[in-house]
Design a protein around this motif. Structure first.
Motif, mmCIF file in Angstrom:
data_model
loop_
_atom_site.group_PDB
_atom_site.id
_atom_site.type_symbol
_atom_site.label_atom_id
_atom_site.label_comp_id
_atom_site.label_asym_id
_atom_site.label_seq_id
_atom_site.Cartn_x
_atom_site.Cartn_y
_atom_site.Cartn_z
ATOM 1 N N TYR A 33 -5.344 8.035 -12.965
ATOM 2 C CA TYR A 33 -6.071 9.485 -12.256
ATOM 3 C C TYR A 33 -6.445 8.574 -10.791
ATOM 4 C CZ TYR A 33 -7.000 13.737 -9.374
ATOM 5 O OH TYR A 33 -6.887 13.820 -8.283
ATOM 6 N N ILE A 34 -7.730 7.452 -10.622
ATOM 7 C CA ILE A 34 -7.833 6.729 -10.006
ATOM 8 C C ILE A 34 -6.611 6.259 -9.603
ATOM 9 C CG2 ILE A 34 -9.557 5.425 -9.349
ATOM 10 C CD1 ILE A 34 -11.302 7.062 -11.657
ATOM 11 N N GLY A 35 -6.417 5.074 -10.569
ATOM 12 C CA GLY A 35 -5.194 4.272 -9.575
ATOM 13 C C GLY A 35 -3.823 4.826 -9.001
ATOM 14 N N VAL A 36 -3.506 6.789 -9.410
ATOM 15 C CA VAL A 36 -2.291 7.160 -9.090
ATOM 16 C C VAL A 36 -2.762 7.612 -7.562
ATOM 17 C CG1 VAL A 36 -1.291 8.517 -8.588
ATOM 18 C CG2 VAL A 36 -0.848 7.246 -10.627
ATOM 19 N N SER A 37 -4.314 7.761 -7.179
ATOM 20 C CA SER A 37 -5.043 8.424 -6.182
ATOM 21 C C SER A 37 -5.583 7.240 -4.912
ATOM 22 C CB SER A 37 -6.332 9.241 -6.572
ATOM 23 O OG SER A 37 -6.440 9.902 -7.177
ATOM 24 N N ILE A 38 -5.736 6.240 -5.956
ATOM 25 C CA ILE A 38 -5.673 4.924 -4.673
ATOM 26 C C ILE A 38 -4.207 4.662 -3.636
ATOM 27 C CG2 ILE A 38 -6.731 2.212 -4.662
ATOM 28 C CD1 ILE A 38 -8.387 3.552 -5.995
ATOM 29 N N VAL A 39 -3.600 4.249 -4.918
ATOM 30 C CA VAL A 39 -2.085 3.473 -4.610
ATOM 31 C C VAL A 39 -2.006 4.474 -3.580
ATOM 32 C CG1 VAL A 39 0.556 3.483 -5.419
ATOM 33 C CG2 VAL A 39 -1.814 2.561 -6.884
ATOM 34 N N LEU A 40 -1.378 5.758 -3.885
ATOM 35 C CA LEU A 40 -1.417 7.087 -3.162
ATOM 36 C C LEU A 40 -1.356 7.297 -1.785
ATOM 37 C CD1 LEU A 40 -0.382 10.501 -5.282
ATOM 38 C CD2 LEU A 40 1.611 8.469 -3.617
ATOM 39 N N ARG A 41 -2.894 7.082 -1.698
ATOM 40 C CA ARG A 41 -3.644 6.910 -0.218
ATOM 41 C C ARG A 41 -3.071 5.359 0.586
ATOM 42 N NH1 ARG A 41 -9.594 8.553 0.206
ATOM 43 N NH2 ARG A 41 -8.495 10.287 -0.812
ATOM 44 N N LEU A 42 -2.991 4.785 -0.090
ATOM 45 C CA LEU A 42 -3.062 3.342 -0.031
ATOM 46 C C LEU A 42 -1.670 2.921 0.672
ATOM 47 C CD1 LEU A 42 -4.057 0.484 -1.970
ATOM 48 C CD2 LEU A 42 -5.072 1.401 -0.282
#
Length: 81
Positions: free
Chosen positions: A50-59
């Motif tokens: 969840y944290i990884g996907v959130s970071i990638v989507l935000r970037l």
């Protein structure tokens, strides 16, 4: 109805429960007993994903658009060094 698929296919309350369990098992595993790291590994993995996907989507959203050149590359676009 929107054509966009949700980030996670499960209901949001289910994802929330797994995230809470992930944080709790991570905290208990680091402070109380490492046994909880093993028992809570599915919830911890959900938290990491969840944290990884959130970071990638935000970037991806905050990053430069396709074809957008940075200010340093615009000078070379017209042939100027």
């Amino acid at each position: 109805m929107s054509d966009e698929r949700p980030l996670f296919l499960h209901p949001p309350w289910m994802v929330g429960i797994m995230l809470i369990l992930g944080v709790l098992s991570l905290a208990a595993g680091l402070t109380v007993d490492p046994f909880w790291l093993v028992m809570g590994s599915p919830a911890i993995l959900t938290l990491v994903v969840y944290i990884g996907v959130s970071i990638v989507l935000r970037l991806r959203v905050d990053g430069p658009a396709d074809g957008d050149l940075g200010s340093e590359d615009r000078d070379f676009e017209n042939g100027d060094p």
